[in-house]
Scaffold this active site. Structure first.
Site, PDB file in Angstrom:
ATOM      1  CG  ASN A   9      -1.742   1.225   1.373  1.00 42.42           C
ATOM      2  OD1 ASN A   9      -1.819   2.028   0.449  1.00 42.42           O
ATOM      3  ND2 ASN A   9      -2.372   1.390   2.533  1.00 42.42           N
ATOM      4  CE  LYS A  11      -0.309   3.352   4.624  1.00 39.46           C
ATOM      5  NZ  LYS A  11      -0.409   3.485   6.062  1.00 39.46           N
ATOM      6  N   GLY A 172       1.794   2.429  10.735  1.00 36.55           N
ATOM      7  CA  GLY A 172       2.799   3.486  10.613  1.00 36.55           C
ATOM      8  C   GLY A 172       3.454   3.880  11.925  1.00 36.55           C
ATOM      9  CB  SER A 210       4.408  -1.484  12.126  1.00 42.23           C
ATOM     10  OG  SER A 210       3.989  -0.139  12.323  1.00 42.23           O
TER      11      SER A 210
HETATM   12  P1  PGA Z   1       2.311   0.455   7.620  1.00 40.74           P
HETATM   13  O1  PGA Z   1       0.883   0.658   6.874  1.00 40.74           O
HETATM   14  O2  PGA Z   1       2.865  -0.854   7.135  1.00 40.74           O
HETATM   15  O3  PGA Z   1       3.147   1.626   7.208  1.00 40.74           O
HETATM   16  O4  PGA Z   1       2.011   0.412   9.077  1.00 40.74           O
HETATM   17  C1  PGA Z   1       0.007  -0.408   6.662  1.00 40.74           C
HETATM   18  C2  PGA Z   1      -1.270   0.072   6.026  1.00 40.74           C
HETATM   19  O5  PGA Z   1      -1.745   1.164   6.373  1.00 40.74           O
HETATM   20  O6  PGA Z   1      -1.837  -0.595   5.147  1.00 40.74           O
END
Ligand code: PGA
Length: 248
Positions: A9, A11, A172, A210
């Site tokens: 993802n 983002k 995150g 994470s």
């Molecule tokens: P992250 O995000 O791995 O940076 O925690 C995961 C997500 O929001 O799909």
């Protein structure tokens, strides 16, 4: 019985030049076939370039319009249009959209319905906040979100559904659920689906929050964790590949 998935993802990252380098590096890492379905949820403007440059890879996006039909809906991108671009998958119900962009239950359900009818795979995200977990409400909240999904998916459409359990406090933050907590929630989701006459053994339930190269194998050992939805670590081809290897 069911496929493992590792989904990046991205983002709101990165700019187009870096996106091209990143996807090229990821696809180069995956020259050898892996026993795991890999997908990339890229920013919307990159979708056509990505599907046309890497037609053999699974390209997705991170959102879809609530509008089902084409028409005078300035700024919207619907599921049919995405499908016509070669997009295979869409994230729906991500907590960032629920919290920051007013994706309420009704909108989330509409997006699920539209995406499934257009032939896209839906990665349906669920997860509790820290406050809800501390109040002992985590399972109730998550199963409530699963019920919202059950309410709109027809029996034939479940094969297009992947579920991602992402505790909001783990996204995150560098803080993950323990493997035991993840396994426990995933097993509850599967049992709940089964109680609702859905063949849950066939549905992939991914963990997100994470996930990194360093912790992926702790989740891949859990019998009910069928892969990962990866944010930050999907922006580095080698880290992402290490996560794929943990689940392949
Ligand atoms: P992250 O995000 O791995 O940076 O925690 C995961 C997500 O929001 O799909």
């Amino acid at each position: 019985m069911r496929k493992s998935w590792v989904i990046g993802n991205w983002k709101l990252n990165p700019d187009f030049e870096r996106a091209k380098q990143l996807l090229q590096a990821c696809c180069a890492e995956q020259m050898a076939p892996v026993a795991c379905q890999v997908a990339y949820a890229v920013p919307m403007p990159y979708a056509v370039w990505a599907t046309q440059s890497y037609p053999q890879h699974c390209i997705g996006v991170q959102d879809v319009s609530v509008m089902q039909d084409y028409g005078a809906y300035t700024g919207e991108v619907n599921a049919q249009l995405l499908h016509s671009c070669g997009v295979k998958l869409v994230l729906v119900g991500h907590s960032e959209r629920r919290q920051c962009f007013a994706d309420d239950v009704q909108k989330v359900q509409t997006k699920v319905k539209n995406a499934l009818s257009a032939g896209l795979t839906v990665v349906y995200c669920v997860g509790e906040s820290l406050a809800e977990r501390e109040l002992g409400q985590a399972e109730n909240v998550v199963l409530g979100q699963i019920q919202d999904l059950i309410d709109v998916v027809s029996p034939q459409q479940w094969q297009q559904v992947v579920i991602a359990y992402e505790p909001i406090w783990a996204i995150g933050t560098g803080q993950t659920a323990s493997a035991e907590d993840a396994q426990c929630m995933h097993a509850s989701i599967r049992q709940y689906l089964q109680k609702n006459q859905i063949e849950s053994e066939k549905i992939a339930i991914l963990y997100g929050g994470s996930v990194k190269a360093e912790n992926a194998s702790q989740f891949s050992q859990c019998p009910d964790v069928d892969g990962a939805l990866v944010g930050g670590a999907s922006l580095d081809a080698q880290s992402f590949q290490a996560i794929i290897n943990a689940f392949a």
